[in-house]
Scaffold this active site. Structure first.
Site, PDB file in Angstrom:
ATOM      1  NE  ARG A  29     -64.529   1.749  -0.518  1.00 51.54           N
ATOM      2  CZ  ARG A  29     -64.965   1.282  -1.683  1.00 51.54           C
ATOM      3  NH1 ARG A  29     -66.248   1.001  -1.844  1.00 51.54           N
ATOM      4  NH2 ARG A  29     -64.144   1.075  -2.676  1.00 51.54           N
ATOM      5  CG  HIS A  75     -60.991   9.609  -0.624  1.00 53.32           C
ATOM      6  ND1 HIS A  75     -60.648   8.567   0.208  1.00 53.32           N
ATOM      7  CD2 HIS A  75     -62.307   9.436  -0.890  1.00 53.32           C
ATOM      8  CE1 HIS A  75     -61.713   7.817   0.450  1.00 53.32           C
ATOM      9  NE2 HIS A  75     -62.725   8.328  -0.210  1.00 53.32           N
ATOM     10  CE1 TYR A 119     -75.387  27.922  -4.856  1.00 53.99           C
ATOM     11  CE2 TYR A 119     -76.202  25.682  -4.589  1.00 53.99           C
ATOM     12  CZ  TYR A 119     -76.092  26.835  -5.343  1.00 53.99           C
ATOM     13  OH  TYR A 119     -76.689  26.912  -6.567  1.00 53.99           O
TER      14      TYR A 119
END
Length: 364
Positions: A29, A75, A119
């Site tokens: 990680r 993931h 967006y």
């Protein structure tokens, strides 16, 4: 069904569980791989975009589609964690060489967050494609994904030494990494020097790599901490804003890396109000798309050098960057020096080119 109950000391169980958790955070990680300079989340995002065909010549695709595909296939964490990593790779004030080409509002140096993933749109930058090239030619090891339904690369072929180019920041368990970004021409010249002479000294490499090259600019003061970091893997450098004096104005055109511009200005306004910094009559932010520009209007009686020194001493116009060269090598975290970073990448590229040649020979 008979119950299988085992008696264990709570200290032993906690110790083993915590070590397992710590190693998971360290390896899977928080820390980058020394070969491609990427953490697992970044590698998975780039590989997802590559598999989706989002090259720099293709149309942009909605970010939500990329994060959804990455989360579903590779993931196993939240889409917000993936999107935050995707956004950082598209920000030219976060990465020296952005790997993602973004369209839409991707946040700003003022601390504004990117627009929601529905967006914004993204595709790979050409430089990111150079890190993925030849991945289909059995050049890197592929491992099972989290549910064993897909296969993902454990490292990218990475034609470029990305760890030094873009640096990395991460906090693991009991350790942290903080590698600054560097100039691509300088790093490649140093790589060539190591290839030509594997026994080259670090002092020789410093003729090619002068120091970090931060995306927000700034001036590095002194070379002692820098030399220490490049030779031993740890060191501290002082980064100052770039300023110029015009008439009765101090103009800031570059600020230290990872400093929030809005917070910087608000902090200086408070210092002026409290009388800690004197002789400033007005502060204006004249930054635009062309570049950063913060103007401090001085009183006619002001000593410009004195005011500038006060600003450096009291505000974030001068910061300390603690360099910690820590990365994963053969599934273990190691502290490395400048030459080690270059050598590990060169070794990785030799392996990639050898495997590519074997693949092409077999195909022929």
């Amino acid at each position: 069904m008979a119950e299988d109950i085992q008696q264990r000391l709570i200290e032993q169980e906690m110790k083993e569980s915590y070590v397992d958790y710590a190693m998971s955070v360290i390896i899977a990680r928080a820390l980058p791989d020394i070969r491609d300079g990427l953490k697992p989340v970044h590698r998975r995002i780039l590989f997802t975009m590559y598999k989706m065909g989002l090259t720099h010549t293709k149309p942009f695709k909605k970010s939500a589609r990329i994060t959804g595909t990455c989360m579903g296939r590779y993931h196993p964490h939240g889409n917000l964690a993936i999107y935050d990593s995707l956004a950082r790779m598209a920000q030219d004030f976060s990465l020296r060489y952005p790997l993602v080409d973004g369209q839409g509002n991707w946040g700003s140096i003022d601390g504004f967050k990117p627009a929601a993933e529905r967006y914004t749109e993204a595709r790979l930058k050409k430089i990111a494609e150079e890190m993925l090239i030849d991945i289909e030619k059995k050049t890197v090891q592929f491992v099972p994904n989290y549910d064993n339904t897909e296969r993902e690369p454990s490292v990218l072929p990475s034609k470029l030494p990305n760890l030094l180019l873009n640096g990395s920041t991460g906090i693991a368990v009991g350790m942290a990494t903080n590698i600054p970004p560097h100039n691509i021409s300088e790093v490649l010249d140093a790589s060539i020097a190591v290839i030509d002479n594997p026994n080259v000294e670090i002092s020789e490499l410093l003729k090619y790599i002068k120091g970090p090259d931060f995306p927000t600019g700034g001036i590095i003061s002194g070379i002692t901490g820098l030399r220490e970091a490049y030779e031993k893997g740890r060191g501290k450098i002082i980064v100052k804003a770039k300023t110029m004096v015009e008439d009765h104005k101090i103009i800031v055109t570059e600020i230290p890396y990872m400093v929030n511009k809005t917070m910087l200005i608000e902090n200086i306004v408070e210092l002026v109000k409290d009388g800690i910094v004197e002789c400033i009559s007005d502060i204006r932010d004249e930054s635009d798309r062309e570049g950063l520009r913060i103007v401090f209007e001085l009183k006619k009686s002001a000593d410009k050098n004195l005011v500038l020194n006060q600003l450096y001493a009291q505000s974030m116009l001068k910061t300390t960057f603690g360099i910690i060269m820590l990365a994963i090598h053969e599934n273990q975290p190691i502290i490395f020096n400048l030459k080690d970073a270059l050598k590990h990448h060169i070794t990785h590229r030799k392996e990639v080119v050898t495997k590519r040649t074997q693949f092409e020979l077999q195909k022929a």
